[in-house]
Write a protein that holds these residues in place. Structure first.
Motif, PDB file in Angstrom:
ATOM      1  N   VAL A 212       0.824  -1.207   0.000  1.00 32.83           N
ATOM      2  CA  VAL A 212       0.000   0.000   0.000  1.00 32.83           C
ATOM      3  C   VAL A 212       0.861   1.262   0.000  1.00 32.83           C
ATOM      4  O   VAL A 212       0.552   2.240  -0.703  1.00 32.83           O
ATOM      5  CB  VAL A 212      -0.973  -0.009   1.205  1.00 32.83           C
ATOM      6  CG1 VAL A 212      -0.248   0.182   2.524  1.00 32.83           C
ATOM      7  CG2 VAL A 212      -2.026   1.088   1.048  1.00 32.83           C
ATOM      8  N   LEU A 213       1.967   1.252   0.751  1.00 32.40           N
ATOM      9  CA  LEU A 213       2.817   2.436   0.772  1.00 32.40           C
ATOM     10  C   LEU A 213       3.626   2.567  -0.515  1.00 32.40           C
ATOM     11  O   LEU A 213       3.934   3.674  -0.951  1.00 32.40           O
ATOM     12  CB  LEU A 213       3.743   2.394   1.989  1.00 32.40           C
ATOM     13  CG  LEU A 213       3.036   2.524   3.347  1.00 32.40           C
ATOM     14  CD1 LEU A 213       4.048   2.551   4.481  1.00 32.40           C
ATOM     15  CD2 LEU A 213       2.172   3.769   3.391  1.00 32.40           C
ATOM     16  N   GLY A 214       3.962   1.444  -1.132  1.00 35.22           N
ATOM     17  CA  GLY A 214       4.634   1.511  -2.423  1.00 35.22           C
ATOM     18  C   GLY A 214       3.714   2.051  -3.505  1.00 35.22           C
ATOM     19  O   GLY A 214       4.061   2.992  -4.230  1.00 35.22           O
ATOM     20  N   LEU A 215       2.502   1.462  -3.606  1.00 32.18           N
ATOM     21  CA  LEU A 215       1.572   1.855  -4.655  1.00 32.18           C
ATOM     22  C   LEU A 215       1.110   3.303  -4.512  1.00 32.18           C
ATOM     23  O   LEU A 215       1.001   4.034  -5.500  1.00 32.18           O
ATOM     24  CB  LEU A 215       0.348   0.927  -4.651  1.00 32.18           C
ATOM     25  CG  LEU A 215       0.481  -0.437  -5.312  1.00 32.18           C
ATOM     26  CD1 LEU A 215      -0.811  -1.221  -5.169  1.00 32.18           C
ATOM     27  CD2 LEU A 215       0.857  -0.315  -6.775  1.00 32.18           C
ATOM     28  N   PHE A 216       0.844   3.701  -3.279  1.00 34.23           N
ATOM     29  CA  PHE A 216       0.243   5.014  -3.083  1.00 34.23           C
ATOM     30  C   PHE A 216       1.250   6.065  -2.633  1.00 34.23           C
ATOM     31  O   PHE A 216       1.310   7.157  -3.191  1.00 34.23           O
ATOM     32  CB  PHE A 216      -0.907   4.920  -2.068  1.00 34.23           C
ATOM     33  CG  PHE A 216      -2.123   4.235  -2.615  1.00 34.23           C
ATOM     34  CD1 PHE A 216      -3.110   4.950  -3.257  1.00 34.23           C
ATOM     35  CD2 PHE A 216      -2.268   2.866  -2.513  1.00 34.23           C
ATOM     36  CE1 PHE A 216      -4.228   4.326  -3.778  1.00 34.23           C
ATOM     37  CE2 PHE A 216      -3.385   2.222  -3.025  1.00 34.23           C
ATOM     38  CZ  PHE A 216      -4.366   2.953  -3.666  1.00 34.23           C
ATOM     39  N   SER A 217       2.050   5.748  -1.612  1.00 32.59           N
ATOM     40  CA  SER A 217       2.939   6.769  -1.062  1.00 32.59           C
ATOM     41  C   SER A 217       4.107   7.071  -2.000  1.00 32.59           C
ATOM     42  O   SER A 217       4.361   8.221  -2.350  1.00 32.59           O
ATOM     43  CB  SER A 217       3.459   6.320   0.302  1.00 32.59           C
ATOM     44  OG  SER A 217       4.235   7.325   0.892  1.00 32.59           O
ATOM     45  N   VAL A 218       4.848   6.033  -2.414  1.00 32.40           N
ATOM     46  CA  VAL A 218       6.015   6.258  -3.271  1.00 32.40           C
ATOM     47  C   VAL A 218       5.585   6.802  -4.634  1.00 32.40           C
ATOM     48  O   VAL A 218       6.206   7.738  -5.167  1.00 32.40           O
ATOM     49  CB  VAL A 218       6.823   4.944  -3.445  1.00 32.40           C
ATOM     50  CG1 VAL A 218       7.966   5.151  -4.438  1.00 32.40           C
ATOM     51  CG2 VAL A 218       7.379   4.481  -2.104  1.00 32.40           C
ATOM     52  N   MET A 418       9.439  -1.866  -1.670  1.00 39.52           N
ATOM     53  CA  MET A 418       8.480  -0.761  -1.681  1.00 39.52           C
ATOM     54  C   MET A 418       8.810   0.231  -2.799  1.00 39.52           C
ATOM     55  O   MET A 418       7.904   0.702  -3.508  1.00 39.52           O
ATOM     56  CB  MET A 418       8.495  -0.056  -0.332  1.00 39.52           C
ATOM     57  CG  MET A 418       7.595   1.163  -0.256  1.00 39.52           C
ATOM     58  SD  MET A 418       7.843   2.152   1.227  1.00 39.52           S
ATOM     59  CE  MET A 418       9.480   2.842   0.902  1.00 39.52           C
ATOM     60  N   ILE A 419      10.089   0.550  -2.965  1.00 41.13           N
ATOM     61  CA  ILE A 419      10.493   1.490  -4.016  1.00 41.13           C
ATOM     62  C   ILE A 419      10.171   0.917  -5.392  1.00 41.13           C
ATOM     63  O   ILE A 419       9.659   1.627  -6.278  1.00 41.13           O
ATOM     64  CB  ILE A 419      11.991   1.814  -3.894  1.00 41.13           C
ATOM     65  CG1 ILE A 419      12.259   2.584  -2.586  1.00 41.13           C
ATOM     66  CG2 ILE A 419      12.473   2.621  -5.095  1.00 41.13           C
ATOM     67  CD1 ILE A 419      13.727   2.752  -2.269  1.00 41.13           C
ATOM     68  N   ALA A 420      10.465  -0.387  -5.587  1.00 40.91           N
ATOM     69  CA  ALA A 420      10.170  -1.024  -6.876  1.00 40.91           C
ATOM     70  C   ALA A 420       8.665  -1.009  -7.158  1.00 40.91           C
ATOM     71  O   ALA A 420       8.230  -0.699  -8.281  1.00 40.91           O
ATOM     72  CB  ALA A 420      10.692  -2.461  -6.870  1.00 40.91           C
ATOM     73  N   ILE A 421       7.868  -1.324  -6.150  1.00 41.48           N
ATOM     74  CA  ILE A 421       6.410  -1.288  -6.316  1.00 41.48           C
ATOM     75  C   ILE A 421       5.953   0.137  -6.601  1.00 41.48           C
ATOM     76  O   ILE A 421       5.052   0.365  -7.421  1.00 41.48           O
ATOM     77  CB  ILE A 421       5.718  -1.854  -5.062  1.00 41.48           C
ATOM     78  CG1 ILE A 421       5.991  -3.360  -4.943  1.00 41.48           C
ATOM     79  CG2 ILE A 421       4.224  -1.594  -5.093  1.00 41.48           C
ATOM     80  CD1 ILE A 421       5.493  -3.975  -3.650  1.00 41.48           C
ATOM     81  N   GLY A 422       6.573   1.108  -5.937  1.00 42.16           N
ATOM     82  CA  GLY A 422       6.205   2.502  -6.150  1.00 42.16           C
ATOM     83  C   GLY A 422       6.468   2.972  -7.572  1.00 42.16           C
ATOM     84  O   GLY A 422       5.642   3.684  -8.162  1.00 42.16           O
ATOM     85  N   VAL A 423       7.617   2.580  -8.127  1.00 38.92           N
ATOM     86  CA  VAL A 423       7.936   2.947  -9.518  1.00 38.92           C
ATOM     87  C   VAL A 423       6.927   2.307 -10.469  1.00 38.92           C
ATOM     88  O   VAL A 423       6.420   2.951 -11.398  1.00 38.92           O
ATOM     89  CB  VAL A 423       9.376   2.527  -9.870  1.00 38.92           C
ATOM     90  CG1 VAL A 423       9.645   2.733 -11.356  1.00 38.92           C
ATOM     91  CG2 VAL A 423      10.386   3.310  -9.034  1.00 38.92           C
ATOM     92  N   ALA A 424       6.616   1.007 -10.205  1.00 39.17           N
ATOM     93  CA  ALA A 424       5.610   0.332 -11.037  1.00 39.17           C
ATOM     94  C   ALA A 424       4.247   1.003 -10.886  1.00 39.17           C
ATOM     95  O   ALA A 424       3.517   1.183 -11.867  1.00 39.17           O
ATOM     96  CB  ALA A 424       5.524  -1.143 -10.643  1.00 39.17           C
ATOM     97  N   GLY A 425       3.904   1.396  -9.655  1.00 41.60           N
ATOM     98  CA  GLY A 425       2.637   2.083  -9.431  1.00 41.60           C
ATOM     99  C   GLY A 425       2.570   3.414 -10.140  1.00 41.60           C
ATOM    100  O   GLY A 425       1.522   3.807 -10.677  1.00 41.60           O
ATOM    101  N   TYR A 426       3.703   4.140 -10.164  1.00 46.74           N
ATOM    102  CA  TYR A 426       3.758   5.418 -10.876  1.00 46.74           C
ATOM    103  C   TYR A 426       3.506   5.219 -12.373  1.00 46.74           C
ATOM    104  O   TYR A 426       2.743   5.982 -12.991  1.00 46.74           O
ATOM    105  CB  TYR A 426       5.120   6.069 -10.644  1.00 46.74           C
ATOM    106  CG  TYR A 426       5.389   7.288 -11.492  1.00 46.74           C
ATOM    107  CD1 TYR A 426       4.780   8.500 -11.211  1.00 46.74           C
ATOM    108  CD2 TYR A 426       6.258   7.211 -12.592  1.00 46.74           C
ATOM    109  CE1 TYR A 426       5.027   9.624 -11.999  1.00 46.74           C
ATOM    110  CE2 TYR A 426       6.507   8.321 -13.378  1.00 46.74           C
ATOM    111  CZ  TYR A 426       5.887   9.520 -13.082  1.00 46.74           C
ATOM    112  OH  TYR A 426       6.128  10.617 -13.864  1.00 46.74           O
ATOM    113  N   LEU A 427       4.121   4.192 -12.951  1.00 47.12           N
ATOM    114  CA  LEU A 427       3.917   3.913 -14.369  1.00 47.12           C
ATOM    115  C   LEU A 427       2.468   3.512 -14.648  1.00 47.12           C
ATOM    116  O   LEU A 427       1.881   3.915 -15.664  1.00 47.12           O
ATOM    117  CB  LEU A 427       4.875   2.803 -14.828  1.00 47.12           C
ATOM    118  CG  LEU A 427       6.366   3.145 -14.769  1.00 47.12           C
ATOM    119  CD1 LEU A 427       7.207   1.923 -15.138  1.00 47.12           C
ATOM    120  CD2 LEU A 427       6.699   4.319 -15.701  1.00 47.12           C
ATOM    121  N   LEU A 428       1.882   2.722 -13.740  1.00 47.73           N
ATOM    122  CA  LEU A 428       0.487   2.321 -13.919  1.00 47.73           C
ATOM    123  C   LEU A 428      -0.446   3.522 -13.809  1.00 47.73           C
ATOM    124  O   LEU A 428      -1.462   3.593 -14.517  1.00 47.73           O
ATOM    125  CB  LEU A 428       0.107   1.260 -12.877  1.00 47.73           C
ATOM    126  CG  LEU A 428       0.739  -0.127 -13.068  1.00 47.73           C
ATOM    127  CD1 LEU A 428       0.471  -1.018 -11.855  1.00 47.73           C
ATOM    128  CD2 LEU A 428       0.198  -0.785 -14.337  1.00 47.73           C
TER     129      LEU A 428
END
Length: 503
Positions: A212-218, A418-428
């Motif tokens: 959740v913090l990767g997808l939304f916060s990062v 978390m950082i990797a998920i955040g980058v993927a979330g940003y692209l999505l």
């Protein structure tokens, strides 16, 4: 003694000066804990149990403290969801869908006041339900076995189409991605490593806080950096800090429906506020007329999950007190507090120790009232977060996020993940995929797998158990309806045009 006499006795316990001070401390602590991403009510309650026991609090005071923290966390979780688009816990995910767009439109004060009022209404409806229907509803909740839960989870996933808007395919892909992520880790049944790619860090699966913090916060940090690079200014929280009578009236029906729905789902053991908020949001969106602004700052889209959250939190007390079965993860922790005091929950608890049960029920009224009185004046303070410039806000979010993730397992692997998920979330996000669908698929996926395994172990592998009760048949019928309705909406205009006479 009748119900009113018992409730009067409970208010005598809850309104004592000592317990009032205890409830006030709990609501303050809960609001702060809920505001911080990654902590949530489970951690808040778990941290306070040994403190309450070490302080020598009597059992009724300890339960009042923990219940106040629980409700306070549900209130506090909305603040970061609305202002920063960062849900502090799973049940606050749906709040971001319309809460954050309202903040972007300069209506942060209105959004916070509507959410606080909706939480109060939800808590009030559910607490009245606990008083009037607790024993009856507890018997109904027992009828839900693993097969019924599995059918209910499938229905909830099909309801995701209700929040899809004009991008059902992307929502379906996002949901499937969430289901896949829930499968990562050691299989609890066979011990087989699934999709870990030889990494021990993934052996326990992806933790909810990390996801959740990767997808939304990062991803939000990256979006804020992008905006600052483009010269955009921080969101301004101008205008009114409180909703007016017209706005309150526009969400009243939503409050009543979502409160009843949240309470009904809250009493189901294990369902929790996450499912309640998701189903309430999707139900209200389906009931809304054409041209609604759900997903773009609709007050009903904010009121529905907030009302259901609070109602579900209070409703989860029903199976805990009447059956000794936790209605949510937080009430499971509270059951541990009861065992510390050698208290056995169940029907006999109402007879042998009514001061504990009814004192707790009365404290739910008191805590809800305290929260609305405390939170409304603080709205102007909360909205000051939006006045912080990006150069100061981004590092603050990054620090709080990193602490929240590192506190789970104290490993740097979770930070990198978390950082990797955040980058993927940003692209999505740039590709316009709904991140909330990924998170809901992840949460419901784990619950679905556990329910399916238990159901098949009971039936010795016979799939007919999934269709063996009226409840499952009802859930499957609703699921089929949710699949057919979107298709019919697409085909109906085409069919009507074909039937028109040619000129």
């Amino acid at each position: 003694m009748g119900t009113l006499e018992y409730l009067q006795q409970g208010f005598g316990v809850a309104l004592s000066p000592y317990n009032l001070a205890t409830a006030l401390a709990g609501t303050l602590i809960g609001t702060v804990v809920g505001l911080l991403p990654g902590l949530g009510p489970i951690n808040g309650v778990a941290l306070l149990i040994p403190i309450a026991y070490a302080m020598g609090l009597p059992p009724e005071s300890a339960l009042i403290l923990l219940a106040a923290v629980y409700l306070g966390c549900e209130y506090g979780g909305r603040i970061s969801s609305i202002l920063l688009n960062i849900p502090g816990e799973a049940s606050a995910v749906m709040t971001t869908l319309d809460g954050y767009p309202l903040a972007q439109q300069g209506k942060a004060g209105i959004a916070l006041s509507i959410s606080a009022w909706s939480s109060f209404i939800g808590g009030l409806i559910a607490t009245l339900g606990v008083v009037l229907f607790a024993p009856l509803l507890a018997k109904w909740a027992v009828a839900f076995g693993p097969a019924e839960y599995f059918a209910l989870m499938v229905f909830a996933l099909t309801c995701l189409a209700g929040m899809a808007g004009n991008k059902p395919l992307k929502t379906a892909i996002a949901c499937c991605l969430g289901l896949f992520l829930s499968c990562i880790g050691i299989d609890s049944g066979s011990g087989v490593y699934r999709f870990t790619f030889g990494s021990l860090g993934l052996a326990d699966g992806i933790q909810f806080v990390v996801l959740v913090l990767g997808l939304f916060s990062v991803s939000e940090i990256l979006v804020l950096l992008e905006r600052s690079h483009q010269g955009q200014q921080a969101i301004k929280a101008g205008g009114r800090m409180l909703f007016n009578l017209k706005e309150g009236a526009s969400v009243l029906a939503t409050n009543l429906r979502s409160g009843a729905l949240g309470f009904g789902l809250g009493i189901l053991p294990g369902a929790g506020a996450t499912l309640a908020s998701a189903v309430a949001y999707m139900s209200e969106k389906r009931l809304a007329k054409e041209g609604n602004r759900f997903g773009n700052g609709d007050l009903r889209g904010l009121a529905a999950p907030e009302t259901a959250n609070s109602a579900s939190a209070c409703g989860s007390m029903v199976p805990m007190l009447t059956l000794g079965v936790p209605g949510s993860g937080t009430t499971a922790v509270m059951l541990g507090a009861l065992t510390l005091y050698n208290i056995t929950p169940g029907p006999l608890l109402f007879q042998h120790q009514p001061e504990i049960v009814w004192g707790l029920i009365a404290s739910l009224f008191v805590a809800n009232l305290m929260l609305i009185v405390m939170n409304i004046p603080l709205i102007k303070v909360f909205t000051r977060i939006l006045a912080v410039p990006y150069w100061a806000l981004v590092p603050a979010i990054a620090i709080i996020t990193s602490i929240g993730v590192y506190a789970v397992h104290a490993t740097t692997f979770d930070l990198y993940l978390m950082i990797a998920i955040g980058v993927a979330g940003y692209l999505l996000r740039k590709l316009d995929f709904p991140l909330s669908a990924i998170l809901l698929g992840f949460i419901l996926g784990g619950m679905m797998e556990q329910s399916l395994r238990r159901a098949l172990s009971i039936s010795d592998g016979d799939l007919s158990i999934l269709f063996a009760s009226p409840i499952t048949w009802g859930a499957w019928a609703l699921t089929a309806l949710m699949v057919i309705l979107p298709i019919w909406r697409v085909l109906r205009p085409k069919l009507s045009r074909e039937k028109l006479p040619k000129v």
